[in-house]
Write an enzyme that holds these catalytic residues in place. Structure first.
Site, PDB file in Angstrom:
ATOM      1  N   TYR A   1      -9.025   4.952  -0.870  1.00 19.06           N
ATOM      2  CA  TYR A   1      -7.989   4.586  -1.829  1.00 19.06           C
ATOM      3  C   TYR A   1      -8.485   4.781  -3.261  1.00 19.06           C
ATOM      4  CZ  TYR A   1      -4.735   1.739  -4.489  1.00 19.06           C
ATOM      5  OH  TYR A   1      -3.819   1.300  -5.431  1.00 19.06           O
TER       6      TYR A   1
ATOM      7  N   ASP B   1       2.341  -3.829  -8.251  1.00 19.55           N
ATOM      8  CA  ASP B   1       1.336  -3.364  -9.207  1.00 19.55           C
ATOM      9  C   ASP B   1       1.982  -3.168 -10.570  1.00 19.55           C
ATOM     10  OD1 ASP B   1      -0.719  -2.144 -10.621  1.00 19.55           O
ATOM     11  OD2 ASP B   1      -1.190  -0.701  -9.063  1.00 19.55           O
TER      12      ASP B   1
END
Length: 125
Positions: free
Chosen positions: A15, A39
């Protein structure tokens, strides 16, 4: 039983690497069906594959580097800090969020919450 610590750590490292140098499609491939992304924390939670792909699409084509700083794994959850540096011309922008993720039995991400705010973004020459 859940994914092993090693598989979760591998997904986290992928990631971080892909957020910096991969494509949005490669990042999205780390997510399980039905995953969610918030996010930063407090923003709208993205709940569809299309909205998650749109979010990571903003990273496509940027000149970035990233490094994993700290990881803590407990069961099928992890919290980790990483540093993302974006270069735009002569300027650099550094952000070091703390992400909290949950994982399925195959170590695919089922949820991601990123802890950071605008005050955490550092601009440099």
């Amino acid at each position: 039983m859940g994914a092993s610590r090693e598989k979760i750590l591998e997904t986290i490292q992928q990631y971080v690497d892909l957020v910096a140098t991969g494509t949005s499609a490669e990042v999205v491939a780390l997510y399980a069906d039905g995953a969610t992304v918030e996010d930063p924390v407090g923003s709208e939670v993205r709940t569809t594959a299309a909205s998650i792909a749109e979010f990571y699409g903003a990273l496509d084509g940027l000149e970035q580097t990233a490094k994993l700083l700290h990881v803590r794994i407990a069961g099928n959850e992890a919290a980790f800090a990483f540093e993302l540096v974006t270069t735009a011309g002569d300027a650099t922008y550094t952000l070091a969020p703390i992400d909290v993720m949950t994982f399925d039995d195959d170590a695919r991400i089922t949820s991601m919450r990123a802890f950071w705010s605008g005050e955490d973004l550092i601009a440099g020459p």
